[in-house]
Motif scaffolding. Structure first.
Motif, short mmCIF file in Angstrom:
data_model
loop_
_atom_site.label_atom_id
_atom_site.label_comp_id
_atom_site.label_asym_id
_atom_site.label_seq_id
_atom_site.Cartn_x
_atom_site.Cartn_y
_atom_site.Cartn_z
N UNK A 106 34.93 -10.87 11.77
CA UNK A 106 35.05 -12.19 12.42
C UNK A 106 35.65 -13.24 11.50
N UNK A 107 36.35 -12.83 10.46
CA UNK A 107 36.98 -13.76 9.52
C UNK A 107 38.33 -13.19 9.11
N UNK A 108 39.12 -14.04 8.47
CA UNK A 108 40.42 -13.59 7.98
C UNK A 108 40.23 -12.79 6.70
N UNK A 109 40.62 -11.54 6.75
CA UNK A 109 40.41 -10.62 5.63
C UNK A 109 41.44 -10.90 4.54
N UNK A 110 40.99 -10.85 3.30
CA UNK A 110 41.87 -10.97 2.13
C UNK A 110 41.98 -9.59 1.48
N UNK A 111 43.22 -9.20 1.13
CA UNK A 111 43.46 -7.89 0.52
C UNK A 111 44.53 -8.02 -0.56
N UNK A 112 44.47 -7.17 -1.60
CA UNK A 112 45.46 -7.26 -2.68
C UNK A 112 46.83 -6.78 -2.23
N UNK A 113 47.84 -7.46 -2.71
CA UNK A 113 49.22 -7.07 -2.47
C UNK A 113 50.02 -7.27 -3.76
N UNK A 114 50.88 -6.32 -4.07
CA UNK A 114 51.78 -6.47 -5.20
C UNK A 114 51.19 -6.16 -6.56
#
Length: 232
Positions: A106-114
């Motif tokens: 129910x929230x905006x997920x944060x994930x690693x990129x780069x």
């Protein structure tokens, strides 16, 4: 007077042991005699062909050449057989967990990129239950051979049993750090050599923690990007 045949005088003298012929004394038991009577007759010499004879009499040089040939074959097999690197770091594919969290959280997920190729993802785990808080753990083996993890959840962050306290192992406040224009709170647990970066966002709390340095933790924190929900 008639001629009489002369006869040898008869004597009753006993024959001495010196004059009597010696008779052999048997020292073989009846069982040995029976075994001897049942023994097969001796076999004659074994006849082999000239080629077999040459192989049997070739001696050490032939044996050495045969052993050398075997070693060469074994070495070649070991050389071409692929071997597993026992020191290789096990890696996981976390895309399935990430997609599941993006679809249900129910929230905006944060994930690693780069992140660079020397950041090895080693663990990924989703937690939560229906109508309750959900969370995601994502662990990495860092380029400096340390551990760093992203802990992300909409669980209540504060309090002695809150999300932040548990994820940082009750680390003590250690200032703050600016990462990509955002402020992260630092904590440190000395006996565990655990450093943490904490950021509170609307509806979700991010904790980047581990034995890695603050610099490496900042690299992981700076790589986090919001993951839009897919509309199918």
């Amino acid at each position: 007077m008639s001629e009489g045949r002369e006869t040898a005088p008869v004597t009753n003298d006993p024959v001495t042991s010196a004059d009597a012929p010696e008779s052999p004394v048997s020292t073989v038991s009846p069982e040995q005699e029976e075994q001897a009577s049942q023994a097969p007759a001796g076999e004659g010499p074994i006849v082999v062909s000239p080629s077999v004879y040459r192989r049997l009499t070739s001696g050490f040089p032939g044996f050495a050449m045969a052993m050398l040939s075997c070693l060469v074959i074994v070495g070649f097999v070991l050389l071409v057989t692929p071997r597993r690197n026992q020191n290789a770091t096990p890696q996981v594919d976390y895309r399935g967990d990430l997609n599941g969290l993006v679809a249900t959280a129910p929230f905006t997920v944060q994930a690693p990129q780069g992140l660079g190729p020397k950041w090895y993802p080693t663990s990924s785990r989703l937690t939560g239950r229906a109508n309750g808080p959900v969370g995601w753990h994502l662990g990495f083996y860092t380029p400096d051979k340390q551990y760093a993890a992203l802990e992300e959840s909409n669980e209540g962050p504060d309090g002695s049993a809150g999300f932040v306290s548990r994820m940082t192992s009750q680390g003590k406040p250690d200032g703050s750090l600016q990462v990509a224009g955002a402020t992260w709170d630092r904590t440190f647990r000395k006996d565990k050599h655990q450093r943490s970066l904490v950021r509170r966002l609307p509806g979700v709390t991010l904790v980047v923690t581990g034995t890695a340095s603050y610099e490496e933790l900042a690299m992981l924190a700076g790589s986090l990007k919001p993951q839009p929900k897919s509309h199918s």
